[in-house]
Design an enzyme around this catalytic site. Sequence first.
Site, PDB file in Angstrom:
ATOM      1  N   ASP A  69       0.859  -1.186   0.000  1.00 39.83           N
ATOM      2  CA  ASP A  69       0.000   0.000   0.000  1.00 39.83           C
ATOM      3  C   ASP A  69       0.898   1.239   0.000  1.00 39.83           C
ATOM      4  O   ASP A  69       1.603   1.506   0.973  1.00 39.83           O
ATOM      5  CB  ASP A  69      -0.882  -0.052   1.260  1.00 39.83           C
ATOM      6  CG  ASP A  69      -1.901   1.082   1.324  1.00 39.83           C
ATOM      7  OD1 ASP A  69      -1.677   2.118   0.669  1.00 39.83           O
ATOM      8  OD2 ASP A  69      -2.906   0.922   2.045  1.00 39.83           O
ATOM      9  N   HIS A  70       0.836   1.981  -1.091  1.00 43.71           N
ATOM     10  CA  HIS A  70       1.759   3.105  -1.252  1.00 43.71           C
ATOM     11  C   HIS A  70       1.464   4.258  -0.291  1.00 43.71           C
ATOM     12  O   HIS A  70       2.249   5.181  -0.151  1.00 43.71           O
ATOM     13  CB  HIS A  70       1.721   3.601  -2.705  1.00 43.71           C
ATOM     14  CG  HIS A  70       3.024   4.194  -3.172  1.00 43.71           C
ATOM     15  ND1 HIS A  70       3.958   4.740  -2.309  1.00 43.71           N
ATOM     16  CD2 HIS A  70       3.558   4.309  -4.418  1.00 43.71           C
ATOM     17  CE1 HIS A  70       4.993   5.184  -2.988  1.00 43.71           C
ATOM     18  NE2 HIS A  70       4.784   4.930  -4.274  1.00 43.71           N
ATOM     19  N   ARG A  71       0.323   4.193   0.385  1.00 42.87           N
ATOM     20  CA  ARG A  71       0.060   5.231   1.394  1.00 42.87           C
ATOM     21  C   ARG A  71       0.922   5.008   2.628  1.00 42.87           C
ATOM     22  O   ARG A  71       1.171   5.932   3.397  1.00 42.87           O
ATOM     23  CB  ARG A  71      -1.420   5.199   1.817  1.00 42.87           C
ATOM     24  CG  ARG A  71      -2.371   5.576   0.703  1.00 42.87           C
ATOM     25  CD  ARG A  71      -3.805   5.307   1.111  1.00 42.87           C
ATOM     26  NE  ARG A  71      -4.035   3.891   1.404  1.00 42.87           N
ATOM     27  CZ  ARG A  71      -5.180   3.390   1.822  1.00 42.87           C
ATOM     28  NH1 ARG A  71      -6.213   4.194   2.014  1.00 42.87           N
ATOM     29  NH2 ARG A  71      -5.318   2.103   2.047  1.00 42.87           N
TER      30      ARG A  71
END
Length: 553
Positions: A525-527
Amino acid sequence: MALVDITIPDIGDFDEVTVIELLVKPGDSIKADQSLMTVESDKASMEIPSSQAGVVKEFKVKLGDKVKQGSVVLVLESGDAAAAPVVAPAPVSEQKQAPAPVAPAQAATKSVAPPAAAAGPVEVRVPDIGDFKDVVVIEVLVKVGDTVKAEQSLATVESDKASMEIPSSQAGVVKELKIKLGDKINVGDVLLVLEGVVASAPAAAAASPAAATTSAPAPSAAPAPASVAAVPVHEPSTPTGQLPHASPSVRKFARELGVPLAEVKGSGPKGRITQDDVQAFTKSVMAGDVRTQAQSAKAPAAVSGGGGAGLDLLPWPKVDFTKFGAVERKDLPRIKKISGANLLRNYVMIPHVTNHDDADITDLEAFRVSTNKDNEKSGLKVTMLAFLIKASVAALKKFPEFNSSLDGDQLVYKQYYNIGFAADTPNGLVVPVLKNADKKGIMQISQEMGELAKKARDGKLAPAEMQGASFTISSLGGIGGRYFTPIINAPEVAILGVSKSQTEPVWDGKAFQPRLMLPLSLAWDHRVIDGAGAARFNAYLGSILADFRRVLL
Ligand code: CAO
């Protein structure tokens, strides 16, 4: 010019009714008899007419207010000085010009008395419906063979000012229907013939007005789909002067679901909206085929210039497959329905990135094979997945954000290492969870994994055995393929996809050596995670798989 209070006229035995629609607004010039608002009980809806002409000055009620006979609902500026003293309109029976609302309570309660202890068939007749004549049957709510309770609604009838449901005077089984849609009926007409009427039935017909109107079950008791609650409730606060054409029970049903009745197309006579219409509308909205006006107002435009707040996708293509060849339809298995909804949410809501890498498992595979040989007699087989679980725990400890969850603006770092593993079952994909993998050795992990996988295949996993994962591994190594992009299992932030290992030539600086390489696909998850962190995680995982002694470091 005089200010006149307009009050609720005689509405029969009803104590209180709810204001559900305002049909005029301040500043409107209205005629005598013009409908001002719609009020509703659970058995009838009716329009309240103005007793005289004038200009609407002020509303004294709002939507949802409960009113009763004599309640002041509106102040009118009347041009007719003589009319000024009028405060309360005459009771229904005395109103010559204004078509007074019918007293539906009478319809609901003063049913034609049933014969006591009737043994044979009994005719159920139209009860006292006040001054109304030739009301039209717009809905027949029962059919031959139905068992009806006393006070259950049998039909909806309608005049131009009110619609009301006619209750049964007693319980029994419908033997014959004497009415059909469109029939004009009057007090005393036979509605239907009931048989199997029991002696105790008359008691119900003698119920008090309040009991009669509140105890009857609503004919539309379908449960509201939970997600429909997200649709804003229709608030007809802007008077349209025109009510959607529907019976009280259908209005109530629509209100419960938050369905904007004004947007529903009626399929009944004269465009009347039926319960089926409301259900079909709800299904269309849920399927994304139709959008309510409220949804459209919130969503961006279909072309560029939208605010990006919604997905604004094209509708799902509808294809008549039979045009191209024979087809067979089967329901999706239950697990697929559930997992499908979860996968879609995770795919759409998480900014996924996948890093692919290879791990040299030549030595580990040799160790695994020899371990299995040593334990041949025990029947316990160790697969690469057990080592992957153990190696992942080491990598999660080194890179704790991979073992976290996003909660608003906070990251929740878990200090437990519960590893989910995707299992392919005849009914679809399930993810059993191996708890506290950090505290278990390879043999115990293998044993528990085998038990969980068997339960999964047999459909016997308990909910607790599928909960609490902090990281997931999806291994297709036993099947085949080279790399894939697994979908993160929210609220986790990463998932490891593993494909089939194969022997490849690997350059050792001097020559190509045959090495057993395991394809790893880490989706994150790039967040929460950056590309560099993901590359480091994969590299570290690979280094452990290449030499498991690193776990001890
Ligand atoms: N490379 C090469 N061979 C592998 C391997 C790999 N990465 N992983 C497993 N194998 C071998 C095993 O050693 C075993 O070989 P033998 O039959 O010679 O002993 C064989 O493949 C079968 O292994 P397995 O599948 O029974 O055992 P597992 O521990 O690897 O996996 C389980 C268990 C339950 C995860 C697996 O059966 C399964 O269901 N996999 C599918 C998961 C899935 O569907 N993922 C996709 C999710 S997204 O849709």
